[in-house]
Design a protein around this motif. Structure first.
Motif, short mmCIF file in Angstrom:
data_model
loop_
_atom_site.label_atom_id
_atom_site.label_comp_id
_atom_site.label_asym_id
_atom_site.label_seq_id
_atom_site.Cartn_x
_atom_site.Cartn_y
_atom_site.Cartn_z
N LYS A 4 -7.73 5.17 11.52
CA LYS A 4 -6.30 4.97 11.26
C LYS A 4 -6.08 3.75 10.37
N THR A 63 0.82 -1.22 0.00
CA THR A 63 0.00 0.00 0.00
C THR A 63 0.86 1.27 0.00
N LEU A 65 -0.46 5.35 -0.18
CA LEU A 65 -0.54 5.76 1.23
C LEU A 65 -1.28 7.09 1.39
N ASP A 66 -0.91 8.08 0.60
CA ASP A 66 -1.52 9.42 0.74
C ASP A 66 -3.01 9.37 0.42
N LYS A 67 -3.32 8.64 -0.65
CA LYS A 67 -4.73 8.55 -1.06
C LYS A 67 -5.57 7.90 0.05
N TYR A 68 -5.07 6.76 0.58
CA TYR A 68 -5.84 6.06 1.61
C TYR A 68 -5.87 6.86 2.92
N SER A 69 -4.78 7.55 3.24
CA SER A 69 -4.76 8.36 4.47
C SER A 69 -5.84 9.44 4.39
N ARG A 70 -5.95 10.05 3.22
CA ARG A 70 -6.97 11.10 3.03
C ARG A 70 -8.37 10.50 3.16
N GLU A 72 -9.06 9.85 6.77
CA GLU A 72 -9.28 11.15 7.44
C GLU A 72 -10.67 11.68 7.14
#
Ligand SMILES: NC(=O)c1ccc[n+]([C@@H]2O[C@H](COP(=O)([O-])OP(=O)(O)OC[C@H]3O[C@@H](n4cnc5c(N)ncnc54)[C@H](OP(=O)(O)O)[C@@H]3O)[C@@H](O)[C@H]2O)c1
Length: 256
Positions: free
Chosen positions: A218, A198, A202-207, A210
């Motif tokens: 998380k 992943t 990472l950035d896409k899923y973190s957004r 969020e």
């Protein structure tokens, strides 16, 4: 619950979620045979960490999409330890290119099905045959790591979703086949877990997390999956078989 003298084979067990599983089991008494495609020499750091917890554990280099390797892997475990108590089917790959369903190539579908489905199915079939050679009342289990993708559409990696959906059915089939022989068969469905797989998204899923994708806000860690596997591998759910267990931050919770 310490699992003395229990032997676990973990495919893809030296990296990512698999490494989390190998180390969690090893720290709790299991002897672990971890499988990966990398040569023995590349697994030295992993193996010394694993052996610090479980000195008899080993690393086996092999490719589950190859028939000869599957047989060699299972035979090596039985030759070395004389038993196989728990098989954890964790090895798996994502598409190298995330292509829309209308653009998916035959090569990519073949690769995903060959490793994720065919490799896992025939490894399980051979391991089950070998496990059945030994008559025992000891708790034994086969646990397959699928994904929320087993029933969640992602149109830019449909071949991955289809491979995981098929593994979900594979779990039920082996559960049915092996229940009379005392071998439990389970599916574990991770959600979004921070690993190499992943890293690129990472950035896409973190957004997305969020912005409310998950009630537990998380990303998961390999250990979150390992804890579920450990409970199943230890027999804490022994009066079930064929079931699916999640490690996904509450992904399936319906909310209004
Ligand atoms: N990360 C997530 O968010 C997530 C979510 C749901 C489900 N999953 C599933 O969880 C499992 C582990 O994923 P991960 O995120 O830990 O992935 P990863 O970091 O990419 O690790 C994949 C592991 O599978 C092994 N592997 C790949 N192809 C293999 C083959 N042909 N034969 C033997 N081993 C092979 C790799 O071996 P090498 O070390 O030799 O490369 C590696 O250990 C996969 O089945 C994946 O589909 C992951």
């Amino acid at each position: 619950m310490e699992q003395a003298n229990k032997i676990a084979l973990v495919t893809g067990g030296a990296r990512g979620i698999g490494r989390g599983i190998s180390e969690y089991l090893a720290a709790r008494g299991f002897t672990v045979a971890a499988v990966g495609t990398r040569p023995q020499s590349d697994a030295a750091e992993f193996l010394s960490a694993l052996r610090a917890a479980s000195p008899d554990s080993c690393y086996i280099s092999g490719d589950i999409s190859k028939a000869d390797d599957r047989i060699r892997i299972v035979d090596e475990v039985l030759d070395r330890y004389g038993a196989l108590d728990v098989l954890v089917n964790n090895a798996g790959v994502a598409p190298t290119v995330r292509a829309d369903l209308l653009e998916m190539s035959e090569e990519s579908l073949d690769r995903l099905l060959s490793i994720n489905l065919k490799g896992t199915f025939f490894l399980t079939q051979y391991a089950a045959r070998r496990m059945l050679e030994k008559k025992t009342d000891e708790f034994r289990a086969i646990i397959t790591i699928t994904s929320i993708s087993a029933d969640t559409s992602s149109i830019n990696r449909g071949e991955y979703c289809m491979s995981k959906a098929a593994l979900s059915m594979m779990t039920k089939l082996f559960a049915d086949e092996l229940a009379p022989h005392g071998i439990r068969v389970y599916e574990v469905r991770p959600g979004i877990i921070a690993t190499d797989m992943t890293a690129g998204v990472l950035d896409k899923y973190s957004r997305m997390i969020e912005n409310g994708l998950l009630p537990i806000k998380k990303m998961g860690a390999p250990e979150d999956v390992a804890k579920v596997v450990y409970a199943l591998a230890s027999g804490l759910h022994a009066y079930t078989t064929g079931d699916s267990y999640s490690a996904d931050g509450g992904f399936y919770l319906k909310r209004l």
